[in-house]
Design a protein around this motif. Structure first.
Motif, PDB file in Angstrom:
ATOM      1  N   GLU A 110     -21.539  -9.425  38.013  1.00 28.22           N
ATOM      2  CA  GLU A 110     -21.600  -8.062  37.488  1.00 28.22           C
ATOM      3  C   GLU A 110     -22.398  -7.183  38.400  1.00 28.22           C
ATOM      4  O   GLU A 110     -21.972  -6.090  38.641  1.00 28.22           O
ATOM      5  N   CYS A 111     -23.495  -7.683  39.058  1.00 29.00           N
ATOM      6  CA  CYS A 111     -24.216  -6.769  39.667  1.00 29.00           C
ATOM      7  C   CYS A 111     -23.466  -6.348  41.239  1.00 29.00           C
ATOM      8  O   CYS A 111     -23.615  -5.376  41.456  1.00 29.00           O
ATOM      9  N   GLN A 112     -22.592  -7.394  41.683  1.00 26.39           N
ATOM     10  CA  GLN A 112     -21.699  -6.968  42.987  1.00 26.39           C
ATOM     11  C   GLN A 112     -20.500  -6.207  42.377  1.00 26.39           C
ATOM     12  O   GLN A 112     -20.408  -5.281  43.193  1.00 26.39           O
ATOM     13  N   ARG A 115     -21.504  -2.534  42.077  1.00 28.03           N
ATOM     14  CA  ARG A 115     -21.689  -1.871  43.031  1.00 28.03           C
ATOM     15  C   ARG A 115     -20.501  -1.494  43.692  1.00 28.03           C
ATOM     16  O   ARG A 115     -20.181  -0.414  44.213  1.00 28.03           O
ATOM     17  N   CYS A 118     -18.530   1.609  41.865  1.00 30.05           N
ATOM     18  CA  CYS A 118     -19.222   2.851  42.283  1.00 30.05           C
ATOM     19  C   CYS A 118     -18.250   3.407  43.291  1.00 30.05           C
ATOM     20  O   CYS A 118     -18.280   4.862  43.449  1.00 30.05           O
ATOM     21  N   SER A 161     -14.064  -2.699  39.786  1.00 20.61           N
ATOM     22  CA  SER A 161     -14.404  -3.236  41.195  1.00 20.61           C
ATOM     23  C   SER A 161     -13.411  -3.373  42.006  1.00 20.61           C
ATOM     24  O   SER A 161     -13.563  -3.289  43.085  1.00 20.61           O
ATOM     25  N   ALA A 214     -24.440   3.394  43.720  1.00 16.39           N
ATOM     26  CA  ALA A 214     -24.440   1.731  43.648  1.00 16.39           C
ATOM     27  C   ALA A 214     -25.751   1.230  43.507  1.00 16.39           C
ATOM     28  O   ALA A 214     -25.868   0.386  42.684  1.00 16.39           O
ATOM     29  N   ASP A 215     -26.787   2.019  44.184  1.00 17.12           N
ATOM     30  CA  ASP A 215     -28.252   1.386  43.975  1.00 17.12           C
ATOM     31  C   ASP A 215     -28.650   1.554  42.725  1.00 17.12           C
ATOM     32  O   ASP A 215     -29.489   0.808  42.127  1.00 17.12           O
ATOM     33  N   ASP A 218     -26.618  -0.815  40.239  1.00 15.85           N
ATOM     34  CA  ASP A 218     -27.468  -2.268  40.341  1.00 15.85           C
ATOM     35  C   ASP A 218     -28.569  -2.331  39.502  1.00 15.85           C
ATOM     36  O   ASP A 218     -28.896  -3.017  38.942  1.00 15.85           O
ATOM     37  N   ARG A 219     -29.524  -1.174  39.808  1.00 20.28           N
ATOM     38  CA  ARG A 219     -30.825  -1.279  39.211  1.00 20.28           C
ATOM     39  C   ARG A 219     -31.064  -1.069  37.639  1.00 20.28           C
ATOM     40  O   ARG A 219     -31.602  -1.601  37.098  1.00 20.28           O
ATOM     41  N   ARG A 222     -29.606  -4.454  36.119  1.00 19.11           N
ATOM     42  CA  ARG A 222     -30.386  -5.424  36.078  1.00 19.11           C
ATOM     43  C   ARG A 222     -31.472  -5.149  35.289  1.00 19.11           C
ATOM     44  O   ARG A 222     -31.859  -6.177  34.606  1.00 19.11           O
TER      45      ARG A 222
END
Length: 246
Positions: A110-112, A115, A118, A161, A214-215, A218-219, A222
């Motif tokens: 999911e984290c990839q 990103r 986005c 994605s 994207a940053d 991701d943050r 998480r």
């Protein structure tokens, strides 16, 4: 001795068929809907017996990769993700505490995916994620329906994605993820502040995709996983330290 050689020969022959099929798909010489070589030609080219070839082709058909039409031959089928999902579920279900381990795979995927979403998500994708968020908010007090809505929200992010590999891997562990969502909701549903947290956390994740940051996305994702784990930990501690009333 002869029996052992025959068994080894069968294994080698089956591997030849599977290897041929895999390589043909990878190099593009075979595509969904296309017909394989005739049985006699294919057996000769692979150097195996026709009975062994038939058995291997039947195995591929059972896995959903081939469509064998009587009198017409074998045709390549578009792979069905449910086959892969069943394989992962059956294989991983035998491991202890597998839902916790699957959660780690979920975080990585999911984290990839978020990103990529986005930069790749279309307006249709964003509307779809938004509608899943609305459904999630409508089912906050129902562990089963809420878990299904939660899974659908995160699945929509992975699909946004537009990565076939990530979407396929996510779908392959989908049944395990659904169970994980239900388990986590059942454990945390009575935890003070959980409803407000679920609303705000998912809303922030969604808005970060809309902002195409994207940053931040991701943050936020998480953080969502981390704080969710903390709620779950607190619920477990509370359950085991609660004393019956006298």
């Amino acid at each position: 001795m002869s029996t052992m050689l025959a068994e080894n020969s069968d294994v080698s022959g089956a591997e030849k068929v599977f290897g041929f099929f895999r390589d043909a798909l990878l190099d593009g010489s075979l595509k969904p809907g296309e017909r394989l070589l005739g049985e006699r030609e294919l057996a000769l080219s692979l150097g195996i017996s026709r009975p062994l070839l038939r058995e291997a082709l039947r195995s591929l058909a059972m896995l959903g990769f081939l469509d064998i039409r009587h009198g017409k031959g074998a045709y390549v089928r578009q792979a069905d993700i449910t086959v892969l999902s069943d394989f992962f579920t059956f294989s991983l279900a035998q491991q202890p505490d597998i839902l916790d381990d699957v959660m780690q795979a979920r975080v990585a995927i999911e984290c990839q995916a978020i990103r990529l979403a986005c930069s790749r998500a279309t307006e249709t994708d964003l509307k779809g994620i938004g509608s899943k968020l609305s459904r999630l908010m409508d089912t906050l007090h129902d562990p089963v329906e809420g878990a299904a809505a939660d899974f659908a929200f995160h699945h929509a992010i992975v699909e946004a994605s537009h990565s076939e590999a990530l979407t396929t891997l996510y779908g392959a562990i989908g049944e395990l993820l659904r169970r994980s969502h239900v388990q986590r909701r059942e454990v945390t549903i009575s935890e003070p502040g959980i409803v407000d947290y679920l609303v705000e956390a998912h809303r922030e994740v969604f808005l970060s995709i809309v902002d195409r940051d994207a940053d931040a996305a991701d943050r936020k994702l998480r953080d969502h996983f981390s704080i969710g784990d903390e709620f779950r930990r607190r619920s477990l501690i509370s359950a085991f330290t609660r004393r019956p009333q006298t």
